[in-house]
Write a protein that holds these residues in place. Sequence first.
Motif, PDB file in Angstrom:
ATOM      1  N   PHE A  52     -59.048 100.875  10.549  1.00 43.75           N
ATOM      2  CA  PHE A  52     -59.577  99.614  10.165  1.00 43.75           C
ATOM      3  C   PHE A  52     -58.299  98.430   9.994  1.00 43.75           C
ATOM      4  CE2 PHE A  52     -63.317 101.166   7.717  1.00 43.75           C
ATOM      5  CZ  PHE A  52     -64.246 100.943   8.847  1.00 43.75           C
ATOM      6  N   ARG A  53     -57.115  99.420   9.714  1.00 40.19           N
ATOM      7  CA  ARG A  53     -55.941  98.083   9.678  1.00 40.19           C
ATOM      8  C   ARG A  53     -55.666  97.967  11.001  1.00 40.19           C
ATOM      9  NH1 ARG A  53     -53.316 101.964   6.711  1.00 40.19           N
ATOM     10  NH2 ARG A  53     -54.377 102.217   4.463  1.00 40.19           N
ATOM     11  N   ALA A  54     -55.550  98.753  11.895  1.00 42.69           N
ATOM     12  CA  ALA A  54     -55.165  98.693  13.135  1.00 42.69           C
ATOM     13  C   ALA A  54     -56.096  97.367  13.947  1.00 42.69           C
ATOM     14  CB  ALA A  54     -55.345  99.917  14.199  1.00 42.69           C
ATOM     15  N   LYS A  55     -57.429  97.389  13.233  1.00 38.17           N
ATOM     16  CA  LYS A  55     -58.261  96.355  13.928  1.00 38.17           C
ATOM     17  C   LYS A  55     -58.223  95.120  12.992  1.00 38.17           C
ATOM     18  CE  LYS A  55     -60.621  98.951  17.162  1.00 38.17           C
ATOM     19  NZ  LYS A  55     -60.653  98.451  18.547  1.00 38.17           N
ATOM     20  N   GLY A  56     -57.563  95.285  11.982  1.00 40.35           N
ATOM     21  CA  GLY A  56     -57.551  93.924  11.312  1.00 40.35           C
ATOM     22  C   GLY A  56     -58.715  93.945  10.333  1.00 40.35           C
ATOM     23  N   ILE A  57     -59.233  94.949   9.955  1.00 37.10           N
ATOM     24  CA  ILE A  57     -60.472  94.827   9.163  1.00 37.10           C
ATOM     25  C   ILE A  57     -60.296  95.466   7.908  1.00 37.10           C
ATOM     26  CG2 ILE A  57     -63.092  95.464   9.011  1.00 37.10           C
ATOM     27  CD1 ILE A  57     -62.567  95.667  12.248  1.00 37.10           C
ATOM     28  N   LEU A  58     -60.689  95.031   6.787  1.00 39.60           N
ATOM     29  CA  LEU A  58     -60.613  95.594   5.333  1.00 39.60           C
ATOM     30  C   LEU A  58     -61.711  96.366   5.359  1.00 39.60           C
ATOM     31  CD1 LEU A  58     -59.928  92.411   3.216  1.00 39.60           C
ATOM     32  CD2 LEU A  58     -58.157  94.215   4.056  1.00 39.60           C
ATOM     33  N   ALA A  59     -61.624  97.582   4.760  1.00 42.80           N
ATOM     34  CA  ALA A  59     -62.703  98.650   4.591  1.00 42.80           C
ATOM     35  C   ALA A  59     -63.963  97.950   3.562  1.00 42.80           C
ATOM     36  CB  ALA A  59     -62.248  99.786   3.933  1.00 42.80           C
ATOM     37  N   ASP A  60     -63.421  97.108   2.718  1.00 42.57           N
ATOM     38  CA  ASP A  60     -64.494  96.398   2.008  1.00 42.57           C
ATOM     39  C   ASP A  60     -65.505  95.609   2.635  1.00 42.57           C
ATOM     40  OD1 ASP A  60     -63.077  97.705  -0.298  1.00 42.57           O
ATOM     41  OD2 ASP A  60     -62.127  95.638  -0.741  1.00 42.57           O
ATOM     42  N   GLU A  61     -65.348  95.222   3.760  1.00 36.90           N
ATOM     43  CA  GLU A  61     -66.262  94.503   4.645  1.00 36.90           C
ATOM     44  C   GLU A  61     -67.007  95.210   5.410  1.00 36.90           C
ATOM     45  OE1 GLU A  61     -63.190  92.468   7.442  1.00 36.90           O
ATOM     46  OE2 GLU A  61     -63.128  90.914   6.222  1.00 36.90           O
ATOM     47  N   ILE A  62     -66.810  96.491   5.449  1.00 34.83           N
ATOM     48  CA  ILE A  62     -67.848  97.198   6.176  1.00 34.83           C
ATOM     49  C   ILE A  62     -69.152  97.190   5.369  1.00 34.83           C
ATOM     50  CG2 ILE A  62     -68.462  99.572   6.940  1.00 34.83           C
ATOM     51  CD1 ILE A  62     -66.357  98.303   8.569  1.00 34.83           C
ATOM     52  N   GLY A  63     -69.146  97.263   3.809  1.00 37.14           N
ATOM     53  CA  GLY A  63     -70.336  97.108   3.170  1.00 37.14           C
ATOM     54  C   GLY A  63     -71.102  95.938   3.243  1.00 37.14           C
ATOM     55  N   ILE A  64     -70.290  94.805   3.361  1.00 38.31           N
ATOM     56  CA  ILE A  64     -70.900  93.347   3.714  1.00 38.31           C
ATOM     57  C   ILE A  64     -71.575  93.321   5.123  1.00 38.31           C
ATOM     58  CG2 ILE A  64     -70.318  91.039   4.058  1.00 38.31           C
ATOM     59  CD1 ILE A  64     -68.029  91.394   1.992  1.00 38.31           C
ATOM     60  N   TRP A  65     -71.037  93.999   5.983  1.00 37.03           N
ATOM     61  CA  TRP A  65     -71.480  94.061   7.552  1.00 37.03           C
ATOM     62  C   TRP A  65     -72.618  94.702   7.089  1.00 37.03           C
ATOM     63  CZ3 TRP A  65     -66.779  96.008  10.762  1.00 37.03           C
ATOM     64  CH2 TRP A  65     -65.944  94.920  10.984  1.00 37.03           C
ATOM     65  N   ASN A  66     -72.910  95.777   6.580  1.00 37.28           N
ATOM     66  CA  ASN A  66     -73.992  96.753   6.524  1.00 37.28           C
ATOM     67  C   ASN A  66     -75.125  95.752   5.902  1.00 37.28           C
ATOM     68  OD1 ASN A  66     -75.668  98.753   6.671  1.00 37.28           O
ATOM     69  ND2 ASN A  66     -75.033  99.597   4.740  1.00 37.28           N
ATOM     70  N   ASN A  67     -74.816  94.907   4.703  1.00 38.65           N
ATOM     71  CA  ASN A  67     -75.867  94.213   4.253  1.00 38.65           C
ATOM     72  C   ASN A  67     -76.268  93.243   5.080  1.00 38.65           C
ATOM     73  OD1 ASN A  67     -75.763  95.626   1.787  1.00 38.65           O
ATOM     74  ND2 ASN A  67     -74.155  94.327   0.854  1.00 38.65           N
ATOM     75  N   ILE A  68     -75.332  92.459   5.854  1.00 37.81           N
ATOM     76  CA  ILE A  68     -75.673  91.495   6.829  1.00 37.81           C
ATOM     77  C   ILE A  68     -76.862  91.947   7.824  1.00 37.81           C
ATOM     78  CG2 ILE A  68     -74.939  89.764   8.391  1.00 37.81           C
ATOM     79  CD1 ILE A  68     -72.627  89.456   6.197  1.00 37.81           C
TER      80      ILE A  68
END
Length: 101
Positions: free
Chosen positions: A33-49
């Motif tokens: 996730f760091r390599a992709k520039g993404i925070l792990a917390d955002e995955i839960g948000i993506w899932n909800n959306i």
Amino acid sequence: MRKSSSKKVDCRNEITIVLPVDLLDRDELLDYFRAKGILADEIGIWNNICEPDAKEKFKRMEEELRDTKRKLRALANEVKRKNCAIADIITPIILGEKIKF
């Protein structure tokens, strides 16, 4: 306080990012996730959306599949009926009998 990543990601891109991570352990996952520039917390948000959209698309695909199967059965029945009609016409010809209509 953590900042949200600056990259805007839509559902299609999220899926391509999330799919390869199934076999990673927690540390590898965080590095990915760091390599992709993404925070792990955002995955839960993506899932909800994205989950409601995915469920709706899945329902539509199931309905389309049911309709396609129904049409396929109807076509198969029509083929059987036509094969029987052809057989009824061809059999007397082969046997040298007169055709009765």
